[in-house]
Design a protein around this motif. Structure first.
Motif, PDB file in Angstrom:
ATOM      1  N   HIS A  87       0.660  -0.867  -0.066  1.00  0.00           N
ATOM      2  CA  HIS A  87       0.406  -0.005  -0.183  1.00  0.00           C
ATOM      3  C   HIS A  87       0.916   1.422   0.079  1.00  0.00           C
ATOM      4  O   HIS A  87       0.444   2.354   0.447  1.00  0.00           O
ATOM      5  CB  HIS A  87      -0.975  -0.336   1.285  1.00  0.00           C
ATOM      6  N   ASN A  88       2.270   0.950   0.299  1.00  0.00           N
ATOM      7  CA  ASN A  88       3.774   2.604   0.456  1.00  0.00           C
ATOM      8  C   ASN A  88       2.910   3.066  -1.532  1.00  0.00           C
ATOM      9  O   ASN A  88       3.233   3.444  -1.655  1.00  0.00           O
ATOM     10  CB  ASN A  88       4.808   2.085   0.707  1.00  0.00           C
ATOM     11  N   GLY A  89       2.567   1.492  -2.203  1.00  0.00           N
ATOM     12  CA  GLY A  89       3.105   1.927  -3.652  1.00  0.00           C
ATOM     13  C   GLY A  89       1.988   1.634  -4.193  1.00  0.00           C
ATOM     14  O   GLY A  89       1.237   3.977  -4.762  1.00  0.00           O
ATOM     15  N   ILE A 147       9.091  10.412  -6.214  1.00  0.00           N
ATOM     16  CA  ILE A 147       8.617   9.738  -5.273  1.00  0.00           C
ATOM     17  C   ILE A 147       8.090   8.374  -4.664  1.00  0.00           C
ATOM     18  O   ILE A 147       8.850   7.781  -5.212  1.00  0.00           O
ATOM     19  CB  ILE A 147       7.147   9.935  -5.244  1.00  0.00           C
ATOM     20  N   ASP A 148       8.889   8.025  -3.005  1.00  0.00           N
ATOM     21  CA  ASP A 148       9.576   7.322  -2.530  1.00  0.00           C
ATOM     22  C   ASP A 148       8.839   5.990  -2.180  1.00  0.00           C
ATOM     23  O   ASP A 148       7.783   6.450  -1.340  1.00  0.00           O
ATOM     24  CB  ASP A 148      10.665   6.707  -1.674  1.00  0.00           C
ATOM     25  N   GLY A 149       7.611   5.307  -3.068  1.00  0.00           N
ATOM     26  CA  GLY A 149       6.940   4.657  -2.575  1.00  0.00           C
ATOM     27  C   GLY A 149       6.645   3.810  -2.164  1.00  0.00           C
ATOM     28  O   GLY A 149       5.888   2.217  -3.037  1.00  0.00           O
ATOM     29  N   LEU A 150       8.276   2.997  -2.795  1.00  0.00           N
ATOM     30  CA  LEU A 150       8.550   1.354  -2.543  1.00  0.00           C
ATOM     31  C   LEU A 150       7.809   0.703  -1.308  1.00  0.00           C
ATOM     32  O   LEU A 150       7.274  -0.314  -1.607  1.00  0.00           O
ATOM     33  CB  LEU A 150      10.401   1.330  -2.602  1.00  0.00           C
ATOM     34  N   PHE A 151       8.564   1.160  -0.824  1.00  0.00           N
ATOM     35  CA  PHE A 151       7.694   0.246   1.485  1.00  0.00           C
ATOM     36  C   PHE A 151       7.831   0.869   2.414  1.00  0.00           C
ATOM     37  O   PHE A 151       8.904   2.609   2.489  1.00  0.00           O
ATOM     38  CB  PHE A 151       8.837  -0.949   1.365  1.00  0.00           C
ATOM     39  N   GLY A 152       6.597   0.981   2.743  1.00  0.00           N
ATOM     40  CA  GLY A 152       6.317   1.867   3.833  1.00  0.00           C
ATOM     41  C   GLY A 152       6.514   0.775   5.806  1.00  0.00           C
ATOM     42  O   GLY A 152       7.889  -0.102   5.640  1.00  0.00           O
ATOM     43  N   SER A 179       9.927  10.474  -0.197  1.00  0.00           N
ATOM     44  CA  SER A 179      10.015   9.238   0.912  1.00  0.00           C
ATOM     45  C   SER A 179       8.066   9.571   1.644  1.00  0.00           C
ATOM     46  O   SER A 179       7.978  10.444   2.723  1.00  0.00           O
ATOM     47  CB  SER A 179      10.543   8.419   1.968  1.00  0.00           C
ATOM     48  N   ILE A 180       7.824   8.770   0.747  1.00  0.00           N
ATOM     49  CA  ILE A 180       6.104   8.376   1.666  1.00  0.00           C
ATOM     50  C   ILE A 180       6.544   7.421   3.122  1.00  0.00           C
ATOM     51  O   ILE A 180       6.682   6.289   2.640  1.00  0.00           O
ATOM     52  CB  ILE A 180       5.251   7.443   0.435  1.00  0.00           C
ATOM     53  N   ASP A 181       5.875   8.226   3.998  1.00  0.00           N
ATOM     54  CA  ASP A 181       5.864   7.335   5.160  1.00  0.00           C
ATOM     55  C   ASP A 181       7.300   6.852   5.968  1.00  0.00           C
ATOM     56  O   ASP A 181       7.603   7.048   7.143  1.00  0.00           O
ATOM     57  CB  ASP A 181       5.254   5.931   4.888  1.00  0.00           C
ATOM     58  N   LEU A 182       7.998   6.275   5.139  1.00  0.00           N
ATOM     59  CA  LEU A 182       9.541   6.410   5.657  1.00  0.00           C
ATOM     60  C   LEU A 182      10.753   6.454   4.546  1.00  0.00           C
ATOM     61  O   LEU A 182       9.958   5.495   3.305  1.00  0.00           O
ATOM     62  CB  LEU A 182       9.967   5.125   6.444  1.00  0.00           C
ATOM     63  N   PRO A 183      12.164   5.814   4.479  1.00  0.00           N
ATOM     64  CA  PRO A 183      13.085   5.877   3.536  1.00  0.00           C
ATOM     65  C   PRO A 183      12.477   4.195   3.075  1.00  0.00           C
ATOM     66  O   PRO A 183      13.020   3.528   4.218  1.00  0.00           O
ATOM     67  CB  PRO A 183      13.815   6.847   3.976  1.00  0.00           C
ATOM     68  N   SER A 184      12.509   3.910   2.473  1.00  0.00           N
ATOM     69  CA  SER A 184      12.479   2.606   1.664  1.00  0.00           C
ATOM     70  C   SER A 184      14.006   1.881   2.060  1.00  0.00           C
ATOM     71  O   SER A 184      14.730   1.948   1.623  1.00  0.00           O
ATOM     72  CB  SER A 184      12.062   2.142   0.455  1.00  0.00           C
ATOM     73  N   GLY A 185      13.863   0.657   2.834  1.00  0.00           N
ATOM     74  CA  GLY A 185      14.909   0.421   3.319  1.00  0.00           C
ATOM     75  C   GLY A 185      15.187   0.626   5.027  1.00  0.00           C
ATOM     76  O   GLY A 185      16.073  -0.518   5.212  1.00  0.00           O
TER      77      GLY A 185
HETATM   78  K   LIG Z   1       8.513   4.417   1.183  1.00  0.00           K
END
Ligand SMILES: [K+]
Ligand SMILES: NC(=O)C1=CN([C@@H]2O[C@H](COP(=O)(O)OP(=O)(O)OC[C@H]3O[C@@H](n4cnc5c(N)ncnc54)[C@H](O)[C@@H]3O)[C@@H](O)[C@H]2O)[C@@H](O)CC1
Length: 542
Positions: A87-89, A147-152, A179-185
């Motif tokens: 859902h981050n994506g 925009i980073d929506g890879l992982f939250g 980054s959305i929510d958190l930087p992915s990784g």
């Molecule tokens: K993210």
């Protein structure tokens, strides 16, 4: 009673807690897709403010400065959207759609073959609009920002393979990344880098602060962090985290409410706290002065300072208002024993701050104050002496309040068997406080303070300008002064420690703003403590 925004901005959650809160909202009837629309709408709005679309004539001038450092484009702004499987994506795809309709040129990178259903639907719709979607990260290289929506908060294992390679690649481009929510990784709870992680320019944390974003090891990935408040009901937050969250973010309103202001109209100096400081040696006279100047800024009613006899004249000249107690010295110039004035004993003091500049030769006096029944702050050499005495066994015998203020190295010496603070600071500091029954303040870019009951305060703002000899001494004095003043009040010790940490770091930030990060020596820092309280924003809260 604090308002909702204030309460929400204090709460810090783990991924498990966030998941539980989310489930309560969905179970109460909020459709998942509707919440995603709401959240992503807010994100798109913020992005539009930060990186306006140059394609829209009226905004050309508004955004020029922001763009100057990377691209001054006369044409439409190009934004690359990184889409992960969850859902981050999904959030990122809603943002993609919204920005597309605002005239941005949008390119999507999505290399996962299996997507969650809602995410897959948003991808399908985005593609139906003609938004290009690529499986190769190199296709996004010409974007103005990403925009980073890879992982939250759903990231649960190490990043490997193509996705790790893609992140490494795009980090090299040095483009602005939101980054959305958190930087992915990043690990949601500890801030640990799981293989590799996005180096974001901004992080828009959704709903509630995630603990990982407030950890030292995460900071170089997080960039500027802000909370996107999407109206999570307080009742759901309380149901999951309890009445008081176990991890809290220090905010100005909470700390300022613990300051000893206003003073009662009728009072006297001993009613406003009597602090005994024990510090300094022939080798380290400056530590005693800086600690005392920190205590002075706290407004403490009465300040007594025990130093080796030979330091007395210099202390008197710097602090004419203080009572300087000259003590017998060891051959090395450390305090040999405490020699208080007649009719005075340790019970005369509301609090004792002990440590800066003592050297390890002052063992006897540290043992004496630990054996006393007074609220006690131990710092610097007092911590090293305590470590030699055996930290846990020694402190478990104390009945009165103890506050320890170690940096990471001191922490490891005090607690060699504890979890490594470099890995998980919250866990380490909480464990240390539980086992010693002391309040433990672990210094760092994000100072963490734990109470024996398991509450952890995190100071969310600081400056590397404070990484300088003597700034810890100032904190010890400030904290000592506040603790002495709070002796007769019903304020939790950890709240006072949080207040001192916040005040100290805000002074550093203010000084650095005016003098650069190179201009904040410890003496200068003491001069900025009062200035923090006269800032209009702070004054309005006092
Ligand atoms: K993210
Ligand atoms: N909590 C809330 O109330 C809201 C959450 N939303 C979004 O939902 C996100 C959480 O969504 P999800 O639970 O779907 O989680 P994520 O989108 O963070 O990712 C989970 C997905 O990634 C996969 N995955 C995990 N680790 C992986 C790895 N190392 N390599 C490859 N794949 C991996 C999982 O199998 C799963 O498919 C939040 O971060 C936020 O962006 C918003 O849409 C709306 C509100």
């Amino acid at each position: 009673m604090q308002n909702r925004q204030e309460q929400i901005s204090q709460v810090v959650v783990t991924s498990e807690q966030m998941r539980d809160i989310e489930e309560r909202i969905f179970a109460a009837g909020m459709p998942v897709a509707a919440l995603m629309e709401k959240v992503a709408g807010l994100i798109a709005h913020r992005i539009h403010e930060i990186y306006p679309n140059f394609g829209q004539k009226q905004e050309k001038d508004a955004g020029k400065e922001l763009f100057a450092s990377w691209r001054v484009s006369p044409i439409t702004t190009r934004v690359g959207i990184l889409v992960g499987p969850g859902h981050n994506g999904g959030d990122a795809l809603v943002v993609a759609r919204e920005l597309y309709f605002r005239g941005y040129e949008v390119w999507i990178y999505c290399a996962f073959s299996k997507l969650k259903e809602l995410t897959a639907q948003h991808l399908q719709y985005a593609q139906s609009l003609g938004i290009p979607c690529y499986q190769e990260i190199s296709q996004l290289q010409d974007c103005d920002f990403l925009i980073d929506g890879l992982f939250g908060f759903g990231l649960e294992r190490m990043l490997t393979d193509f996705i790790a390679a893609a992140i490494d690649r795009l980090n090299e481009w040095n483009k602005p990344i939101i980054s959305i929510d958190l930087p992915s990784g990043l690990h949601t709870d500890t801030g640990e880098v799981l293989g590799t992680a996005i180096r974001a320019t901004h992080t828009f944390c959704l709903g509630l602060w995630k603990s990982g974003l407030l950890q030292d090891q995460a900071l170089e990935y997080v960039g500027k962090a802000e909370l996107i408040d999407f109206d999570i009901p307080l009742a759901d937050v309380q149901a999951v985290v309890g009445d008081t969250s176990k991890i809290k973010r220090i905010t100005p309103a909470t700390v300022l409410s613990t300051l000893p202001l206003p003073r009662p109209q009728v009072t006297h100096k001993y009613k406003e706290g009597h602090l005994l400081m024990i510090c300094g040696s022939r080798r380290y006279a400056g530590g005693a002065i800086l600690t005392a100047l920190g205590a002075r800024a706290s407004g403490v009613g009465m300040l007594s300072i025990a130093v080796p006899e030979s330091l007395k004249p210099i202390l008197v000249s710097h602090l004419p208002e203080a009572l300087i107690v000259g003590c017998p010295e060891t051959q090395t110039g450390a305090i040999a024993q405490l020699q208080l004035p007649e009719k005075t004993d340790l019970s005369s003091f509301h609090a004792i701050a002990c440590g800066p500049g003592l050297t390890k030769d002052a063992t006897a006096i540290v043992q004496e104050v630990i054996a006393s029944d007074r609220p006690l702050i131990l710092d610097a050499d007092a911590l090293n002496i305590l470590a030699q005495m055996g930290t846990i066994a020694t402190l478990q015998k104390r009945q009165a309040t103890t506050v320890l203020t170690p940096h990471t190295g001191e922490f490891q010496r005090l607690f060699p068997d504890m979890p490594d603070p470099k890995h998980d600071r919250v866990l380490a500091v909480r464990e240390a406080a539980a086992q010693t029954r002391a309040v433990v303040l672990l210094k760092g870019a994000r100072t963490a303070i734990a109470s024996p009951q398991g509450l952890v305060w995190i100071n969310p703002e600081s400056t590397p300008a404070l990484a300088r000899g003597g700034s810890g001494d100032v904190l010890t004095g400030l904290l000592g002064g506040l603790l002495a003043q709070a002796a007769t009040k019903q304020i939790a010790v950890e709240d006072i420690v949080a207040t001192a940490a916040w005040w100290h770091s805000q002074a550093g930030i203010l000084a650095a703003q005016e003098r650069t990060e190179l201009g904040v020596d410890a003496f200068t820092l003491t001069q900025y403590l009062m200035k923090v309280l006269s800032k209009p924003k702070v004054k309005s809260l006092l």
